[in-house]
Design a protein around this motif. Structure first.
Motif, PDB file in Angstrom:
ATOM      1  N   VAL A   1       0.859  -1.178   0.000  1.00 23.67           N
ATOM      2  CA  VAL A   1       0.000   0.000   0.000  1.00 23.67           C
ATOM      3  C   VAL A   1       0.901   1.235   0.000  1.00 23.67           C
ATOM      4  CG1 VAL A   1      -1.757   1.294   1.257  1.00 23.67           C
ATOM      5  CG2 VAL A   1      -1.871  -1.201   1.173  1.00 23.67           C
ATOM      6  N   PRO A   2       0.729   2.126  -0.972  1.00 26.03           N
ATOM      7  CA  PRO A   2       1.591   3.318  -1.034  1.00 26.03           C
ATOM      8  C   PRO A   2       1.413   4.213   0.185  1.00 26.03           C
ATOM      9  CG  PRO A   2       0.252   3.075  -3.028  1.00 26.03           C
ATOM     10  CD  PRO A   2      -0.252   2.078  -2.038  1.00 26.03           C
ATOM     11  N   LEU A   3       2.464   4.951   0.498  1.00 38.02           N
ATOM     12  CA  LEU A   3       2.364   5.929   1.572  1.00 38.02           C
ATOM     13  C   LEU A   3       1.340   6.993   1.207  1.00 38.02           C
ATOM     14  CD1 LEU A   3       6.109   6.573   2.500  1.00 38.02           C
ATOM     15  CD2 LEU A   3       4.390   5.388   3.859  1.00 38.02           C
ATOM     16  N   HIS A   4       1.435   7.481  -0.009  1.00 44.34           N
ATOM     17  CA  HIS A   4       0.560   8.559  -0.466  1.00 44.34           C
ATOM     18  C   HIS A   4      -0.494   7.983  -1.410  1.00 44.34           C
ATOM     19  CE1 HIS A   4       3.049  11.556   1.450  1.00 44.34           C
ATOM     20  NE2 HIS A   4       4.097  10.896   0.985  1.00 44.34           N
ATOM     21  N   LEU A   5      -1.739   8.019  -0.956  1.00 43.90           N
ATOM     22  CA  LEU A   5      -2.851   7.490  -1.744  1.00 43.90           C
ATOM     23  C   LEU A   5      -3.481   8.610  -2.572  1.00 43.90           C
ATOM     24  CD1 LEU A   5      -4.616   5.307   0.970  1.00 43.90           C
ATOM     25  CD2 LEU A   5      -2.957   4.577  -0.758  1.00 43.90           C
ATOM     26  N   ARG A   6      -4.016   8.226  -3.717  1.00 43.25           N
ATOM     27  CA  ARG A   6      -4.756   9.162  -4.554  1.00 43.25           C
ATOM     28  C   ARG A   6      -6.187   9.264  -4.031  1.00 43.25           C
ATOM     29  NH1 ARG A   6      -6.743   7.834 -10.646  1.00 43.25           N
ATOM     30  NH2 ARG A   6      -7.620   9.877 -11.170  1.00 43.25           N
ATOM     31  N   ARG A   7      -6.706  10.490  -3.972  1.00 42.57           N
ATOM     32  CA  ARG A   7      -8.084  10.715  -3.539  1.00 42.57           C
ATOM     33  C   ARG A   7      -8.818  11.496  -4.628  1.00 42.57           C
ATOM     34  NH1 ARG A   7      -9.335  14.928   1.180  1.00 42.57           N
ATOM     35  NH2 ARG A   7      -8.837  16.270  -0.582  1.00 42.57           N
ATOM     36  N   VAL A   8      -9.945  10.950  -5.059  1.00 41.46           N
ATOM     37  CA  VAL A   8     -10.777  11.594  -6.076  1.00 41.46           C
ATOM     38  C   VAL A   8     -12.078  12.027  -5.401  1.00 41.46           C
ATOM     39  CG1 VAL A   8     -12.019  11.260  -8.250  1.00 41.46           C
ATOM     40  CG2 VAL A   8      -9.766  10.207  -7.921  1.00 41.46           C
ATOM     41  N   VAL A   9     -12.446  13.295  -5.567  1.00 42.60           N
ATOM     42  CA  VAL A   9     -13.646  13.861  -4.941  1.00 42.60           C
ATOM     43  C   VAL A   9     -14.525  14.438  -6.042  1.00 42.60           C
ATOM     44  CG1 VAL A   9     -14.524  15.579  -3.297  1.00 42.60           C
ATOM     45  CG2 VAL A   9     -12.320  14.438  -2.870  1.00 42.60           C
ATOM     46  N   THR A  10     -15.824  14.171  -5.953  1.00 40.56           N
ATOM     47  CA  THR A  10     -16.741  14.676  -6.975  1.00 40.56           C
ATOM     48  C   THR A  10     -17.572  15.845  -6.451  1.00 40.56           C
ATOM     49  OG1 THR A  10     -18.547  13.194  -6.350  1.00 40.56           O
ATOM     50  CG2 THR A  10     -16.940  12.361  -7.974  1.00 40.56           C
ATOM     51  N   GLU A  11     -18.199  16.536  -7.389  1.00 45.83           N
ATOM     52  CA  GLU A  11     -19.093  17.637  -7.052  1.00 45.83           C
ATOM     53  C   GLU A  11     -20.088  17.833  -8.190  1.00 45.83           C
ATOM     54  OE1 GLU A  11     -16.879  21.265  -6.700  1.00 45.83           O
ATOM     55  OE2 GLU A  11     -16.276  21.263  -8.803  1.00 45.83           O
ATOM     56  N   HIS A  12     -21.010  18.762  -7.992  1.00 53.27           N
ATOM     57  CA  HIS A  12     -21.947  19.149  -9.047  1.00 53.27           C
ATOM     58  C   HIS A  12     -21.504  20.482  -9.628  1.00 53.27           C
ATOM     59  CE1 HIS A  12     -24.511  16.368  -6.702  1.00 53.27           C
ATOM     60  NE2 HIS A  12     -24.961  16.053  -7.905  1.00 53.27           N
ATOM     61  N   GLY A  13     -21.546  20.591 -10.949  1.00 49.80           N
ATOM     62  CA  GLY A  13     -21.253  21.854 -11.606  1.00 49.80           C
ATOM     63  C   GLY A  13     -22.432  22.804 -11.492  1.00 49.80           C
ATOM     64  N   SER A  14     -22.281  23.982 -12.075  1.00 47.72           N
ATOM     65  CA  SER A  14     -23.324  25.010 -11.967  1.00 47.72           C
ATOM     66  C   SER A  14     -24.652  24.567 -12.577  1.00 47.72           C
ATOM     67  CB  SER A  14     -22.852  26.312 -12.618  1.00 47.72           C
ATOM     68  OG  SER A  14     -22.536  26.082 -13.978  1.00 47.72           O
ATOM     69  N   GLN A  15     -24.600  23.683 -13.562  1.00 47.51           N
ATOM     70  CA  GLN A  15     -25.825  23.180 -14.175  1.00 47.51           C
ATOM     71  C   GLN A  15     -26.278  21.854 -13.557  1.00 47.51           C
ATOM     72  OE1 GLN A  15     -27.441  25.127 -16.404  1.00 47.51           O
ATOM     73  NE2 GLN A  15     -25.787  26.578 -15.996  1.00 47.51           N
ATOM     74  N   GLY A  16     -25.622  21.442 -12.470  1.00 49.81           N
ATOM     75  CA  GLY A  16     -26.010  20.212 -11.778  1.00 49.81           C
ATOM     76  C   GLY A  16     -25.352  18.951 -12.302  1.00 49.81           C
ATOM     77  N   ALA A  17     -24.508  19.073 -13.328  1.00 56.97           N
ATOM     78  CA  ALA A  17     -23.839  17.891 -13.880  1.00 56.97           C
ATOM     79  C   ALA A  17     -22.704  17.456 -12.953  1.00 56.97           C
ATOM     80  CB  ALA A  17     -23.289  18.200 -15.266  1.00 56.97           C
ATOM     81  N   ALA A  18     -22.554  16.148 -12.799  1.00 57.89           N
ATOM     82  CA  ALA A  18     -21.476  15.605 -11.965  1.00 57.89           C
ATOM     83  C   ALA A  18     -20.135  15.847 -12.635  1.00 57.89           C
ATOM     84  CB  ALA A  18     -21.697  14.114 -11.746  1.00 57.89           C
ATOM     85  N   ARG A  19     -19.155  16.215 -11.804  1.00 60.17           N
ATOM     86  CA  ARG A  19     -17.801  16.427 -12.316  1.00 60.17           C
ATOM     87  C   ARG A  19     -16.808  16.145 -11.195  1.00 60.17           C
ATOM     88  NH1 ARG A  19     -17.745  23.044 -12.777  1.00 60.17           N
ATOM     89  NH2 ARG A  19     -17.487  23.439 -10.541  1.00 60.17           N
ATOM     90  N   PHE A  20     -15.522  16.119 -11.548  1.00 60.30           N
ATOM     91  CA  PHE A  20     -14.468  15.889 -10.564  1.00 60.30           C
ATOM     92  C   PHE A  20     -14.042  17.217  -9.966  1.00 60.30           C
ATOM     93  CE2 PHE A  20     -14.162  12.284 -13.485  1.00 60.30           C
ATOM     94  CZ  PHE A  20     -14.365  11.260 -12.569  1.00 60.30           C
TER      95      PHE A  20
END
Length: 197
Positions: A10-29
């Motif tokens: 297991v790497p020391l530094h893990l990648r973290r991906v977080v999502t959100e909604h854009g201004s029009q409500g579309a899902a994005r990173f």
């Protein structure tokens, strides 16, 4: 990148991906990168604490873009809160080394894991008012309960800890990594004012 103090995968530094909604409500990173709250202990070689995410009682959707982890002042969540951690434990032999400095390790743990470190007993046992559910990602680790009652958890074994007093023991010669979510829970000593109790 793997710890130079271990043979773990297991790497020391893990990648973290977080999502959100854009201004029009579309899902994005919203975020994609290393976990910012990653602590590689100096006084306990091989011990790594990564706070992936947290929620509070005021957490709402849509996500406002602010990483909540730097604001966490206690690793132990209150009722309705959560903490998502990935922890790598070195072999127990690290603690038995003649070079191990217990007071320095305690001081570092207090700085890295506020709210949790204060709950540790001299033998490593601790208890939190949380329901913890997790999985062993790599290696193997023993969960020890009261009276020396213990069980060995291997890679991909899952666990649910219901506020019990416990300790983690790594009796192997390799690191062990777990992913765990702590969910703040109500305890019998709490008064529920909303219900008039």
């Amino acid at each position: 990148m793997v710890s130079e103090n271990s043979n773990g995968r297991v790497p020391l530094h893990l990648r973290r991906v977080v999502t959100e909604h854009g201004s029009q409500g579309a899902a994005r990173f919203a975020q994609d990168g290393a976990v910012p709250r990653t602590d590689i202990f100096r006084t306990i070689p091989g011990l790594v604490s990564r706070m992936i995410w947290s929620t509070s009682t005021s957490t709402a959707i849509p996500f406002n873009g602010t990483d909540p982890t730097p604001l966490v002042t206690s690793f132990v969540p209150e009722p309705g809160e959560t903490r998502f951690l990935v922890l790598t434990f070195p072999p127990d032999a690290v603690f038995m080394s003649p070079d191990f400095d217990g007071p320095a390790a305690l001081a570092e743990n207090m700085a890295v894991s506020p709210g949790l470190a204060e709950r540790f007993e001299p033998d490593g046992k601790h208890q939190t008012p949380t329901v913890d559910y997790g999985i062993v990602l790599d290696g193997e680790i023993w969960m020890e309960l009261d009276g020396g009652n213990e069980t060995r958890l291997r890679q991909f074994d899952a666990f649910v800890q219901n506020g019990t007093r416990h300790a983690w023991r790594n009796k192997s010669d390799k690191p062990a990594t777990i992913a765990v979510v702590l969910v703040g829970a109500r305890t019998p000593d709490m008064t529920d004012y909303d219900d008039g109790l």
